[in-house]
Design an enzyme around this catalytic site. Structure first.
Site, PDB file in Angstrom:
ATOM      1  N   GLU A  82       0.497  -0.764  -0.109  1.00 39.60           N
ATOM      2  CA  GLU A  82       0.247   0.116  -0.023  1.00 39.60           C
ATOM      3  C   GLU A  82       1.204   1.423  -0.121  1.00 39.60           C
ATOM      4  O   GLU A  82       1.820   1.705   1.002  1.00 39.60           O
ATOM      5  CB  GLU A  82      -0.791   0.149   1.200  1.00 39.60           C
ATOM      6  CG  GLU A  82      -1.988   0.802   1.798  1.00 39.60           C
ATOM      7  CD  GLU A  82      -2.630   1.748   0.175  1.00 39.60           C
ATOM      8  OE1 GLU A  82      -2.873   2.471  -1.099  1.00 39.60           O
ATOM      9  OE2 GLU A  82      -3.832   0.488  -0.346  1.00 39.60           O
ATOM     10  N   ASP A 132      -8.027   1.556  -8.276  1.00 40.63           N
ATOM     11  CA  ASP A 132      -8.902   2.256  -8.717  1.00 40.63           C
ATOM     12  C   ASP A 132      -9.206   2.125 -10.091  1.00 40.63           C
ATOM     13  O   ASP A 132      -8.723   1.558 -11.034  1.00 40.63           O
ATOM     14  CB  ASP A 132      -7.743   3.662  -8.778  1.00 40.63           C
ATOM     15  CG  ASP A 132      -8.542   4.426  -8.689  1.00 40.63           C
ATOM     16  OD1 ASP A 132      -9.634   5.047  -9.920  1.00 40.63           O
ATOM     17  OD2 ASP A 132      -7.902   5.847  -8.749  1.00 40.63           O
ATOM     18  N   GLU A 203     -15.785  -1.195   0.175  1.00 44.69           N
ATOM     19  CA  GLU A 203     -16.972  -2.173  -0.201  1.00 44.69           C
ATOM     20  C   GLU A 203     -18.444  -1.510   0.353  1.00 44.69           C
ATOM     21  O   GLU A 203     -19.461  -1.575  -0.505  1.00 44.69           O
ATOM     22  CB  GLU A 203     -16.767  -3.265  -0.157  1.00 44.69           C
ATOM     23  CG  GLU A 203     -18.114  -4.400  -0.546  1.00 44.69           C
ATOM     24  CD  GLU A 203     -17.428  -5.594   0.377  1.00 44.69           C
ATOM     25  OE1 GLU A 203     -17.665  -6.865  -0.825  1.00 44.69           O
ATOM     26  OE2 GLU A 203     -16.069  -5.954  -0.043  1.00 44.69           O
TER      27      GLU A 203
END
Length: 223
Positions: A82, A132, A203
């Site tokens: 990340e 993305d 989500e």
């Protein structure tokens, strides 16, 4: 004179956002325990001090899904990539609080890591949850899931391994399906073939907006 190489199009824009004092402290104090700054190919047996199936999650966001999955599967080792430091800091806090020892973190570009640091045939599973979508057509070239990227992943996965992608953008789901359809090394398989996936924060936000989630699970086969 060396020929200048074309600049690779990044699949993300680095938006660091606000970082809390706790996240900053975690990055300073816990990074030596959980963070990896790789130099050359990684030796996962040395990194985790054992031999176990290795699961790679690309773009883990705030890390809550990764931490929960790792806690529920102590017989697997997890590597999270990340670039956004607040999310990295939050994951480090979770790892310490929940005493999770089977997770390591890299905070740099995933394509660079796959190219330079992940050994061939070393990953049992690759998870990419809600990358993305770059919804504007002129930005589709920035999408992570492209044929070149899948070729790169193929070399890093062991035989009979799993590639699990989830998206709540129907157009991106169709794009991913089209890309993988042209990769004979992968066959579509039942989502139950992979580790159970907890819902992500992104989500949940998508559900509130009425977005349906498409689970795309593929198994690598020998050809």
């Amino acid at each position: 004179m060396l020929k200048e190489q074309p600049r690779r199009i990044r699949s993300y824009v680095l938006r660091q956002g606000n970082i809390t004092a706790g996240q900053k402290h975690a990055l300073e104090v816990l990074w030596p325990e959980f963070g990896i700054e790789p130099d050359g190919l990684l030796d996962f047996t040395a990194v985790y001090k054992r031999e176990a199936p290795t699961v790679l999650e690309i773009g883990f966001g705030n890390g809550e899904t990764l931490a929960q999955t790792a806690a529920e599967n102590p017989d697997h080792d997890f590597l999270g990539i990340e670039v956004h430091r607040p999310g990295v800091g939050h994951l480090l806090q979770l790892l310490e609080k929940q005493q999770i020892s089977n997770v390591r973190v890299i905070s740099t570009d995933a394509v660079d890591v796959l190219t330079r640091n992940i050994p061939p045939a070393s990953l049992q599973t690759v998870n990419i949850f809600f990358p993305d979508p770059w919804p504007k057509k002129r930005h589709h070239k920035r999408r992570l899931i492209q044929s070149e990227f899948i070729d790169l992943l193929t070399d890093k996965l062991v035989a009979d391994s799993i590639l699990h992608i989830a998206t709540d953008w129907p157009d991106y789901a169709m794009h991913i399906e089209a890309v993988l359809k042209n990769c004979p090394q992968f066959i579509r398989t039942d989502p139950d073939a992979t580790l159970e996936r907890p819902a992500t924060k992104y989500e949940s936000r998508g559900h509130n907006l009425g977005h349906a989630v498409t689970e795309l699970v593929y198994r690598k086969v020998t050809t």
